[in-house]
Design a protein around this motif. Structure first.
Motif: not given
Ligand SMILES: Cc1ncc(COP(=O)(O)O)c(C=O)c1O
Lengths: 162, 389
Positions: B99-101, B125, B128, B175, B203, B205-206, B235-236, B244
């Motif tokens: 994941g980006g996480s 989000f 961080y 987010n 970040d 991810i979007y 993910s998005k 993941r």
């Molecule tokens: C801004 C942002 N970054 C990262 C993530 C993590 O996403 P993932 O771990 O599914 O790639 C999310 C998930 O909600 C997010 O909203």
């Protein structure tokens, strides 16, 4: 409306006939009046033919069977298959009718209450039409997908709950 | 046993996520019309799932190399190049993550030393700050403002920088607010950073989910490539949350260090997901476009709907959230959301779940069908009418 807009508009309605002119206007950045006018136009010129609901009758107590009947037809001079097609599609039992390429000519989808009823319809109504050379009847055992929609258990939103 | 004596004081001091707190309130109530979820309502496109399924059938169930399957890294580099004109070396400048996480965690841990300050624009989000604290860094929050449409401004950034500033987190498209930064706005941020040693974790991810314009990655701004760790993932944009899978791109001097953390803590991202992701990046552009168009229609619809019922909302142009102002009714965000849930069975997330400055706001997700959104809006409309009485 631009051509691209028109396709988007039609596709949205094809997927969900319940979208209102108000909703469509907001989503497509148009005036409600424009949407209503365009809809009327499509209804008048037959691009939009109707608004129906997909029902999975298998989930109800209603008795019914569906059959696909392949017809081989001797085309008529001047009128080709149109005359026969017209004769067939006027029966309310006929739900769909397509002219096909390949080893047969017309594909007829019929709905009846019982297999017997369908068999009777084929024998009495279809097979007796002059230019029909042969028929082959296939009963549908199960509908998996129709009009792009999967027939099965209702979908649940599992997000956050798995 | 007295667990408080054995547990790490750093871990103990971290607050649990504010979103989870609200989800716990929902419990397993089934009758709720929820607009809370932070993930797509689409299923992963079938051609992508199919590749995952086939890989399992063929028994491709082994570890991959630490940084991920090279073919996937190559495809990601191709994608970033064709889409944004960015160049990364697939062998040295990409890590496939859980994941980006995980990518966020790697970036922060590789850079932050005890006492280092990390600038985090909020609302954001939730991960961080806690990740920075786990690395013994100091989160420095910048409250973005409704009058700026929740954008990070160069002035606010400048004011937050100190000699201890190590890293800026750049979480746009955002987010929970749906805020975006245009190319010019990113350039203005870059102007503040140029000439400093401040690093950036973007970040994105979007990044594929912006409406009416194409998002510019921060690394594409003049001179910023060398200081940017770009976080993205599947993910998005591809509706692959449960797989993941994410990734980061950064200069090799950084990647070689993050590589070690990833190697020891994770080994490698899930193999099935990586194989499916190759198909996603290679052949998924049309899927992204389809979903983006659908989100955009719902976005317009929900913005219009909120305005109609008398709830003010700036025009969010990214992700799949709107962040309306709900503060005009004499209730705190939490009270508003709690009562909306109790009285109308509609769930939205209080803005305060994303930082105190979210007070007066709520996050509403539009990753839901139009029918669902319509029903929720109707109920919200009734609720607001009753509040006004
Ligand atoms: C801004 C942002 N970054 C990262 C993530 C993590 O996403 P993932 O771990 O599914 O790639 C999310 C998930 O909600 C997010 O909203």
């Amino acid at each position: 409306m631009s051509e691209e807009n028109k396709f988007e508009f039609l596709q949205l309605l094809e997927n969900d006939a319940r979208l209102t002119a108000d909703q469509l206007a907001v989503m497509l950045d148009k005036e409600v009046g424009d949407i209503k006018r365009q809809m009327k136009l499509y209804e008048q010129n037959g691009v939009i033919l109707g608004y129906k609901t997909l029902i999975d009758w298998d989930k109800t107590d209603r008795e019914y069977v569906t059959a696909l009947i392949e017809l081989k037809v001797a085309p008529q001079r001047d009128r080709g298959f149109d005359r026969v097609a017209e004769k067939i599609f006027n029966y309310p039992e006929v739900k769909s009718l397509y002219l096909m390429s390949g080893s047969f000519d017309l594909a007829v989808f019929i709905e009846g209450r019982t297999m017997k009823e369908v068999a009777y319809f084929v024998a009495q109504k279809l097979a007796t039409i002059d230019s029909i050379v042969s028929t082959a009847t296939h009963f549908v055992l199960r509908k998996y997908k129709d009009k792009g929609v999967v027939y099965g258990p209702a979908e649940t939103d599992e997000r956050g709950q798995l | 046993m007295d667990y408080s004596k054995v547990l790490s004081s750093t871990v103990k001091s971290i607050k649990p996520s504010g979103i989870r707190k609200f989800f716990d309130l929902l419990g397993d109530r089934k009758d709720v019309i929820s607009l809370t979820v932070g993930e797509p309502d689409f299923q992963t496109p079938y051609h992508i799932r199919e590749v995952g399924i086939e890989s399992l059938e063929r028994g491709r169930t082994y570890y991959t190399s630490n940084d991920g399957i090279l073919e996937l890294r190559q495809e990601i580099c191709n994608y970033r190049n064709r889409r944004f004109g960015l160049t990364y070396n697939p062998k040295k400048e990409v890590i496939i993550t859980v994941g980006g996480s995980e990518a966020i965690d790697l970036g922060v841990r590789a850079l932050v030393e005890p006492g280092d300050e990390v600038i985090i624009p909020i609302p954001a989000f939730v991960c961080y700050g806690p990740i920075v604290e786990l690395a013994h860094g100091v989160p420095v929050y910048i409250e973005t403002k409704p009058e700026d449409e929740f954008k990070l401004t160069p002035e606010a950034l400048k004011a937050a920088i100190t000699p201890k500033t190590k890293l800026l987190i750049l979480p746009f498209p955002n987010n929970p607010t749906g805020a975006v930064l245009t190319r010019d706005e990113l350039k203005a941020i870059a102007d503040v950073l140029r000439g400093t040693d401040i690093m950036v974790l973007a970040d994105e991810i979007y990044g594929e989910l912006t409406y009416g314009f194409k998002n510019t990655p921060f690394a594409a701004i003049d001179g910023m490539w060398e200081r940017t760790i770009t976080v993205s993932g599947f993910s998005k944009s591809y509706a692959m949350t449960g797989w993941r899978l994410g990734y980061l791109c950064a200069p090799q001097e950084l990647v070689s260090q993050m590589h070690k953390i990833h190697q020891y803590a994770i080994m490698c991202a899930p193999t099935t997901s990586q194989l499916a992701a190759i198909e996603a990046v290679r052949n998924g552009d049309a899927d992204i476009a389809m979903m983006r168009d659908e989100y955009d229609r719902r976005r317009k619809y929900i913005l219009d709907g909120l305005r109609r019922i008398g709830i003010d909302c700036f025009e969010a142009r990214g992700a799949f959230y709107v962040f309306p102002h709900i503060g005009g009714f004499g209730l705190t965000s939490e009270e508003f959301c709690q009562r909306l849930l109790d009285e109308k069975g509609v769930a939205i997330v209080p803005g305060t779940a994303f930082g105190d400055c979210g007070e007066g706001y709520a996050r509403i997700s539009y990753a839901y069908s139009v029918d669902h959104i319509t029903e929720a809006l109707e109920k919200m409309g009734e609720f607001v009418e009753e509040l006004k009485k």
